[in-house]
Motif scaffolding. Structure first.
Motif, mmCIF file in Angstrom:
data_model
loop_
_atom_site.group_PDB
_atom_site.id
_atom_site.type_symbol
_atom_site.label_atom_id
_atom_site.label_comp_id
_atom_site.label_asym_id
_atom_site.label_seq_id
_atom_site.Cartn_x
_atom_site.Cartn_y
_atom_site.Cartn_z
ATOM 1 N N LEU A 211 69.014 18.235 41.577
ATOM 2 C CA LEU A 211 68.384 18.975 42.665
ATOM 3 C C LEU A 211 69.229 20.147 43.149
ATOM 4 O O LEU A 211 68.708 21.245 43.357
ATOM 5 N N VAL A 212 70.518 19.913 43.333
ATOM 6 C CA VAL A 212 71.410 20.961 43.853
ATOM 7 C C VAL A 212 72.503 21.240 42.831
ATOM 8 O O VAL A 212 73.309 20.349 42.532
ATOM 9 N N PRO A 213 72.567 22.440 42.268
ATOM 10 C CA PRO A 213 73.630 22.759 41.314
ATOM 11 C C PRO A 213 75.008 22.522 41.935
ATOM 12 O O PRO A 213 75.266 22.940 43.065
ATOM 13 N N TRP A 214 75.880 21.855 41.200
ATOM 14 C CA TRP A 214 77.196 21.519 41.758
ATOM 15 C C TRP A 214 78.001 22.766 42.112
ATOM 16 O O TRP A 214 78.871 22.725 42.983
ATOM 17 N N GLN A 215 77.670 23.882 41.481
ATOM 18 C CA GLN A 215 78.385 25.127 41.790
ATOM 19 C C GLN A 215 78.177 25.573 43.242
ATOM 20 O O GLN A 215 79.004 26.295 43.793
ATOM 21 N N ARG A 216 77.059 25.122 43.860
ATOM 22 C CA ARG A 216 76.835 25.464 45.268
ATOM 23 C C ARG A 216 77.871 24.759 46.156
ATOM 24 O O ARG A 216 78.311 25.310 47.166
ATOM 25 N N ASP A 233 81.505 13.606 37.575
ATOM 26 C CA ASP A 233 80.657 13.867 36.413
ATOM 27 C C ASP A 233 79.326 13.136 36.502
ATOM 28 O O ASP A 233 78.317 13.612 35.975
ATOM 29 N N TYR A 234 79.318 11.981 37.163
ATOM 30 C CA TYR A 234 78.135 11.115 37.144
ATOM 31 C C TYR A 234 77.788 10.636 38.547
ATOM 32 O O TYR A 234 78.658 10.448 39.387
ATOM 33 N N GLY A 236 74.356 11.646 39.956
ATOM 34 C CA GLY A 236 73.115 12.284 40.370
ATOM 35 C C GLY A 236 73.205 12.836 41.778
ATOM 36 O O GLY A 236 74.283 13.036 42.335
ATOM 37 N N HIS A 237 72.041 13.043 42.385
ATOM 38 C CA HIS A 237 72.000 13.615 43.725
ATOM 39 C C HIS A 237 72.346 12.578 44.790
ATOM 40 O O HIS A 237 72.717 12.942 45.907
ATOM 41 N N ALA A 238 72.230 11.291 44.453
ATOM 42 C CA ALA A 238 72.456 10.237 45.439
ATOM 43 C C ALA A 238 73.555 9.292 44.978
ATOM 44 O O ALA A 238 73.348 8.097 44.794
ATOM 45 N N SER A 239 74.755 9.811 44.807
ATOM 46 C CA SER A 239 75.860 8.998 44.291
ATOM 47 C C SER A 239 76.285 7.904 45.257
ATOM 48 O O SER A 239 76.908 6.919 44.855
ATOM 49 N N SER A 240 75.965 8.030 46.536
ATOM 50 C CA SER A 240 76.256 6.954 47.485
ATOM 51 C C SER A 240 75.456 5.702 47.145
ATOM 52 O O SER A 240 75.844 4.587 47.524
#
Length: 261
Positions: A211-216, A233-234, A236-240
């Protein structure tokens, strides 16, 4: 506004406020509560117009509104100093709070957040809006899962995910409210204020965030005067949710660094 205060198991504990993303639900943080509440008082809440906080949101609803609502809640609880952890939209609320009331914040943790709109994320939200207009809530939630979680995590946790989707369906927000919230986060832009931030900040991002590019997040960390970046590296958008042990370990390390004894 619905909220829960989880008391710490030790005395004179610092307070941690957890603010979730677009869904707005306190339940988003259920995998963090046990780890945090040993040493911290934890506050979670359903954002206004979502879940157990029913309300009709104004057409011009903004991140500023969300910051004001949280500020009023914290004042009502006599909280004058806290750590703030925000995921995506929740991170935007935290950044607005850092502008409005910097003395309130001991530290900030911004997870997959951003400081201005970007074409990729805006397209993702345009798709969400189209699904809301033309499809069922069930299809909306299934599409949301594709943006939140890595493909292999979905495969390995499909039963759990389906149970969570059934819970989300029971508290699914009013469509008008959800569209107003999407509009609010789509318009958020605080690029001009970033250099004014002096709250110690940890920016967390995942390279496989759909959803959100990590570069942001990298951009955000580079612009904030007192920020560091942790890039996974792993997760996703909801790593919590997808990698809670790794996430919780990082969070506790960060909070310990800036907590007052």
């Amino acid at each position: 506004m619905y909220f829960e205060v989880l008391p710490a198991k030790k005395t004179k504990a610092a307070t941690v406020v957890l603010s979730s993303g677009l869904g707005g639900s306190a339940h988003f943080w259920h995998k963090q509560l046990a780890a945090l509440s040993t040493d911290y008082q934890v506050i979670v809440y359903d954002q206004l117009g979502t879940g157990r906080s029913p309300a009709a949101l104004p057409k011009d609803y903004s991140i500023q509104h969300m910051s004001n609502e949280l500020s009023e809640l914290l004042d009502s609880l006599d909280i004058n100093l806290c750590h703030f952890v925000g995921h995506a939209l929740g991170g935007l609320v935290g950044m607005q709070l850092a502008v409005d009331r910097p003395a309130l914040l001991q530290s900030l943790v911004l997870i997959n957040a951003w400081s201005s709109p970007n074409p990729h994320t805006l397209r993702c939200f345009n798709i969400r809006k189209a699904i809301l207009e033309s499809c069922s809530a069930e299809i909306y939630l299934q599409t949301q899962a594709l943006l939140l979680y890595p493909p292999d995590w979905i495969v390995n946790n499909i039963d759990l995910m389906q149970k969570e989707e059934q819970l989300a369906l029971r508290h699914f927000p009013d469509k008008t409210n959800l569209l107003a919230r999407i509009s609010a986060l789509s318009q958020f832009d605080n690029e001009a204020q970033l250099r004014e931030f002096h709250v110690p900040t940890l920016v967390v991002a995942n390279k496989d965030d759909m959803l959100v590019p990590w570069q942001r997040s990298q951009w955000l960390a580079n612009k904030l005067p007192a920020a560091t970046l942790t890039l996974f590296d792993y997760g996703g958008h909801a790593s919590s949710i997808t990698t809670p042990e790794t996430f919780n370990s990082l969070l506790l390390e960060q909070l310990g660094r800036f907590s007052v004894a």
